[in-house]
Scaffold this active site. Structure first.
Site, PDB file in Angstrom:
ATOM      1  N   TYR A 296     -46.605 -85.076  18.656  1.00 15.92           N
ATOM      2  CA  TYR A 296     -47.442 -84.071  17.988  1.00 15.92           C
ATOM      3  C   TYR A 296     -48.748 -84.727  17.519  1.00 15.92           C
ATOM      4  CZ  TYR A 296     -48.987 -80.489  14.667  1.00 15.92           C
ATOM      5  OH  TYR A 296     -49.729 -79.551  13.994  1.00 15.92           O
TER       6      TYR A 296
ATOM      7  N   SER B 180     -55.292 -81.507  12.842  1.00 19.22           N
ATOM      8  CA  SER B 180     -54.311 -81.620  11.760  1.00 19.22           C
ATOM      9  C   SER B 180     -54.572 -82.928  11.034  1.00 19.22           C
ATOM     10  CB  SER B 180     -52.905 -81.644  12.368  1.00 19.22           C
ATOM     11  OG  SER B 180     -51.943 -81.984  11.409  1.00 19.22           O
TER      12      SER B 180
HETATM   13  P1  NDP Z   1     -47.536 -70.613  13.624  1.00 19.52           P
HETATM   14  O1  NDP Z   1     -46.290 -71.063  14.312  1.00 19.52           O
HETATM   15  O2  NDP Z   1     -47.416 -69.651  12.496  1.00 19.52           O
HETATM   16  O3  NDP Z   1     -48.560 -70.024  14.697  1.00 19.52           O
HETATM   17  C1  NDP Z   1     -48.712 -70.585  15.964  1.00 19.52           C
HETATM   18  C2  NDP Z   1     -49.422 -69.589  16.847  1.00 19.52           C
HETATM   19  O4  NDP Z   1     -49.603 -70.150  18.133  1.00 19.52           O
HETATM   20  C3  NDP Z   1     -48.654 -68.295  17.001  1.00 19.52           C
HETATM   21  O5  NDP Z   1     -49.536 -67.225  16.852  1.00 19.52           O
HETATM   22  C4  NDP Z   1     -48.122 -68.371  18.423  1.00 19.52           C
HETATM   23  O6  NDP Z   1     -48.086 -67.065  18.971  1.00 19.52           O
HETATM   24  C5  NDP Z   1     -49.231 -69.186  19.094  1.00 19.52           C
HETATM   25  N1  NDP Z   1     -48.761 -69.827  20.320  1.00 19.52           N
HETATM   26  C6  NDP Z   1     -47.790 -70.739  20.495  1.00 19.52           C
HETATM   27  N2  NDP Z   1     -47.647 -71.032  21.800  1.00 19.52           N
HETATM   28  C7  NDP Z   1     -48.571 -70.292  22.459  1.00 19.52           C
HETATM   29  C8  NDP Z   1     -48.921 -70.139  23.821  1.00 19.52           C
HETATM   30  N3  NDP Z   1     -48.289 -70.823  24.790  1.00 19.52           N
HETATM   31  N4  NDP Z   1     -49.914 -69.281  24.138  1.00 19.52           N
HETATM   32  C9  NDP Z   1     -50.552 -68.583  23.184  1.00 19.52           C
HETATM   33  N5  NDP Z   1     -50.268 -68.690  21.881  1.00 19.52           N
HETATM   34  C10 NDP Z   1     -49.284 -69.526  21.535  1.00 19.52           C
HETATM   35  O7  NDP Z   1     -48.250 -71.953  13.154  1.00 19.52           O
HETATM   36  P2  NDP Z   1     -49.673 -72.222  12.443  1.00 19.52           P
HETATM   37  O8  NDP Z   1     -50.383 -70.979  12.177  1.00 19.52           O
HETATM   38  O9  NDP Z   1     -49.387 -73.138  11.330  1.00 19.52           O
HETATM   39  O10 NDP Z   1     -50.400 -73.059  13.586  1.00 19.52           O
HETATM   40  C11 NDP Z   1     -51.699 -72.809  14.035  1.00 19.52           C
HETATM   41  C12 NDP Z   1     -52.352 -74.129  14.403  1.00 19.52           C
HETATM   42  O11 NDP Z   1     -52.564 -74.894  13.223  1.00 19.52           O
HETATM   43  C13 NDP Z   1     -51.532 -75.014  15.337  1.00 19.52           C
HETATM   44  O12 NDP Z   1     -52.383 -75.585  16.301  1.00 19.52           O
HETATM   45  C14 NDP Z   1     -50.990 -76.081  14.412  1.00 19.52           C
HETATM   46  O13 NDP Z   1     -50.702 -77.272  15.094  1.00 19.52           O
HETATM   47  C15 NDP Z   1     -52.140 -76.212  13.434  1.00 19.52           C
HETATM   48  N6  NDP Z   1     -51.789 -76.811  12.150  1.00 19.52           N
HETATM   49  C16 NDP Z   1     -50.893 -76.203  11.319  1.00 19.52           C
HETATM   50  C17 NDP Z   1     -50.517 -76.807  10.141  1.00 19.52           C
HETATM   51  C18 NDP Z   1     -49.478 -76.225   9.228  1.00 19.52           C
HETATM   52  O14 NDP Z   1     -49.006 -76.943   8.335  1.00 19.52           O
HETATM   53  N7  NDP Z   1     -49.098 -74.982   9.360  1.00 19.52           N
HETATM   54  C19 NDP Z   1     -51.103 -78.086   9.726  1.00 19.52           C
HETATM   55  C20 NDP Z   1     -52.056 -78.616  10.664  1.00 19.52           C
HETATM   56  C21 NDP Z   1     -52.380 -77.994  11.814  1.00 19.52           C
HETATM   57  P3  NDP Z   1     -47.028 -66.519  20.039  1.00 19.52           P
HETATM   58  O15 NDP Z   1     -45.712 -67.186  19.736  1.00 19.52           O
HETATM   59  O16 NDP Z   1     -47.012 -65.049  19.764  1.00 19.52           O
HETATM   60  O17 NDP Z   1     -47.593 -66.864  21.354  1.00 19.52           O
END
Ligand code: NDP
Length: 249
Positions: free
Chosen positions: A159, A146
């Site tokens: 974070y 990030s």
């Molecule tokens: P979302 O919340 O939309 O997606 C997060 C995903 O992670 C979901 O599919 C969720 O699926 C999965 N997840 C969470 N916990 C678990 C777990 N214990 N096991 C397996 N899967 C898990 O957020 P983003 O798409 O934005 O995030 C994706 C990545 O991008 C993250 O690492 C985030 O930190 C990073 N990021 C995002 C930014 C943003 O602004 N959106 C900016 C910078 C980085 P489920 O709940 O079904 O398990």
């Protein structure tokens, strides 16, 4: 001559956190480019729906419910990918959460959760695919860090710590990987996904709402991931930082 598109067609790609946001958008982009996908997350209904959508559009995909905090489940994910498609070309280590809060709020359970998913989940992913990639003499690990892995924001200390750790893992892997395995660290700014829904602290939620007013579509990150994968094997895109043009921080 090999065209860029050939670098994606037929590649076996595991995506963690594929049930929403960046993972889901990346699955769509890679599927239309001919990748064979293994979609992982905890929410089975979302994975099933996405898999069906990709298949209806001519793509090839399977899903596996996976909690990345459980090493055995991540091992099982790699195994099903290898058993089904015979190899693993790319792991997109994307699952993550961002329950922001000031340290004084002492949301220690949320700190634990971020360490478990954002750091340990990424490490378990690397552990599950690295031996397979070594055996294949090729592979590519793409980690989602990030902008918060490059600078610290008040109210986001833990974070940021997890995302700095992800960046360290990407760079460590790059240096140790040799000439057969590629390592890419992707650092997005504000992207419109479900990520901010994990914030329970009201002050942090308000600050995030302000920052995310300029958020851009998840497809921007999906396109960056496609770019990293589609490079020829001797080109390793190590670091991509992308923000909304309007993001100041
Ligand atoms: P979302 O919340 O939309 O997606 C997060 C995903 O992670 C979901 O599919 C969720 O699926 C999965 N997840 C969470 N916990 C678990 C777990 N214990 N096991 C397996 N899967 C898990 O957020 P983003 O798409 O934005 O995030 C994706 C990545 O991008 C993250 O690492 C985030 O930190 C990073 N990021 C995002 C930014 C943003 O602004 N959106 C900016 C910078 C980085 P489920 O709940 O079904 O398990």
């Amino acid at each position: 001559m090999t065209t860029a598109n050939d670098q994606i067609t037929g590649k076996v790609v595991i995506i963690t956190g594929a049930s929403s946001g960046l993972g889901e958008a990346t699955a769509r982009r890679l599927s239309e480019r001919g990748a064979k996908l293994v979609l992982a997350a905890r929410r089975e209904d979302r994975l099933v729906k996405l898999t069906e959508e990709l298949k209806a559009n001519g793509g090839e995909a399977i899903w596996q419910t996976t909690d990345v905090t459980d090493r055995k489940q991540v091992e099982a994910l790699a195994k099903i990918a290898k058993d089904t498609f015979g190899r693993i070309d790319v792991l997109v280590n994307n699952a993550g959460l961002m329950p922001l809060a000031p340290l004084d709020a002492l949301k220690v359970d949320e700190w634990d959760q971020m360490v478990d998913v954002n750091i340990k989940g990424v490490m378990y992913g690397i552990a599950a695919v690295l031996p397979i990639m070594r055996e294949q003499h090729s592979g590519h690990v793409i980690n989602l860090s990030s902008v918060a892995g490059h600078k610290v924001f008040p109210g986001a200390a833990v974070y940021c710590a997890t995302k700095y750790a992800v960046r360290a893992l990407s760079e460590g892997l790059r240096m140790e990987a040799g000439d057969e395995i590629r390592s890419t660290n992707i650092s997005p700014g504000a992207i419109a996904t479900e990520l901010t829904s994990t914030i329970t602290d009201p002050t942090a939620a308000e600050a995030a709402e302000e920052l995310y007013k300029v958020a851009i579509d998840a497809d921007a990150v999906a396109r960056a991931i496609v770019y990293a994968i589609e490079q020829p094997h001797d080109v390793d895109i190590n670091e991509i930082i992308l923000r909304p043009t309007a993001q100041e921080l």
